[in-house]
Design a protein around this motif. Structure first.
Motif, PDB file in Angstrom:
ATOM      1  N   LYS A  48       0.948  -1.061   0.140  1.00  0.00           N
ATOM      2  CA  LYS A  48      -0.095   0.059   0.176  1.00  0.00           C
ATOM      3  C   LYS A  48       1.001   1.188   0.138  1.00  0.00           C
ATOM      4  O   LYS A  48       2.124   1.123   0.685  1.00  0.00           O
ATOM      5  CB  LYS A  48      -0.854   0.104   1.215  1.00  0.00           C
ATOM      6  CG  LYS A  48      -1.999  -1.036   1.120  1.00  0.00           C
ATOM      7  CD  LYS A  48      -2.926  -0.798   2.294  1.00  0.00           C
ATOM      8  CE  LYS A  48      -3.893  -2.022   2.303  1.00  0.00           C
ATOM      9  NZ  LYS A  48      -4.967  -2.020   1.549  1.00  0.00           N
ATOM     10  N   GLU A  52      -2.293   6.238  -0.080  1.00  0.00           N
ATOM     11  CA  GLU A  52      -3.314   5.482   0.118  1.00  0.00           C
ATOM     12  C   GLU A  52      -3.901   5.240   1.575  1.00  0.00           C
ATOM     13  O   GLU A  52      -4.939   5.493   2.042  1.00  0.00           O
ATOM     14  CB  GLU A  52      -3.074   4.113  -0.740  1.00  0.00           C
ATOM     15  CG  GLU A  52      -4.309   3.111  -0.411  1.00  0.00           C
ATOM     16  CD  GLU A  52      -4.112   1.791  -1.166  1.00  0.00           C
ATOM     17  OE1 GLU A  52      -4.899   1.167  -1.114  1.00  0.00           O
ATOM     18  OE2 GLU A  52      -2.967   1.560  -1.499  1.00  0.00           O
ATOM     19  N   ILE A  53      -2.701   4.861   2.508  1.00  0.00           N
ATOM     20  CA  ILE A  53      -2.834   4.609   3.557  1.00  0.00           C
ATOM     21  C   ILE A  53      -3.235   5.641   4.619  1.00  0.00           C
ATOM     22  O   ILE A  53      -4.263   5.877   5.334  1.00  0.00           O
ATOM     23  CB  ILE A  53      -1.325   4.382   4.664  1.00  0.00           C
ATOM     24  CG1 ILE A  53      -0.992   2.988   3.999  1.00  0.00           C
ATOM     25  CG2 ILE A  53      -1.821   4.029   6.158  1.00  0.00           C
ATOM     26  CD1 ILE A  53       0.380   2.522   4.070  1.00  0.00           C
ATOM     27  N   GLU A  56      -6.966   6.671   3.474  1.00  0.00           N
ATOM     28  CA  GLU A  56      -8.054   5.499   4.421  1.00  0.00           C
ATOM     29  C   GLU A  56      -8.056   6.032   5.829  1.00  0.00           C
ATOM     30  O   GLU A  56      -9.295   6.062   6.283  1.00  0.00           O
ATOM     31  CB  GLU A  56      -7.500   4.137   3.993  1.00  0.00           C
ATOM     32  CG  GLU A  56      -7.581   3.759   2.606  1.00  0.00           C
ATOM     33  CD  GLU A  56      -9.100   3.673   2.150  1.00  0.00           C
ATOM     34  OE1 GLU A  56      -9.989   3.461   2.987  1.00  0.00           O
ATOM     35  OE2 GLU A  56      -9.040   4.159   0.969  1.00  0.00           O
TER      36      GLU A  56
END
Length: 112
Positions: A48, A52-53, A56
């Protein structure tokens, strides 16, 4: 000031210890030592991107910094100049509930 530092240190150590048990989490801190380290944790999740982390986690109500965080030379030293990291820094307002939420959220991201 000392009480705040110790509180933040205790919280980030809890996150570090939880993440260190997850093989999918790459940690860039070796350990946290009172009086020798700041309560700042940098990590990534295998497969990832840090963006993206961070995105999210933001959707889950968790504020982090992701990318190079205005510190490309530090990332060059860490070997994360190409990927960046996710950075977590507790504050005086951070509670154990917040750290537990972070830990649970990382576990959810690993499973997704």
């Amino acid at each position: 000031i000392n009480n705040i530092y110790h509180k933040e240190h205790k919280l980030i150590t809890k996150a570090f210890n939880a993440f260190s048990k997850l093989p999918q989490v790459v940690l860039y801190n070796n350990k946290f030592t009172i009086g020798k380290t700041t309560p700042v944790l940098s990590f990534n999740i295998v497969n990832k991107s840090c963006e993206e982390i961070g995105s999210e986690l933001s959707k889950m109500g968790i504020a982090t910094r992701s990318g190079l965080q205005c510190s490309p030379l530090a990332h060059k030293t860490l070997g994360t100049g190409e990927s960046g990291t996710v950075r977590v820094c507790p504050s005086v307002f951070t509670t154990e509930f917040h750290i537990n939420t972070l830990i649970n959220s990382i576990n959810l991201l690993i499973k997704s």
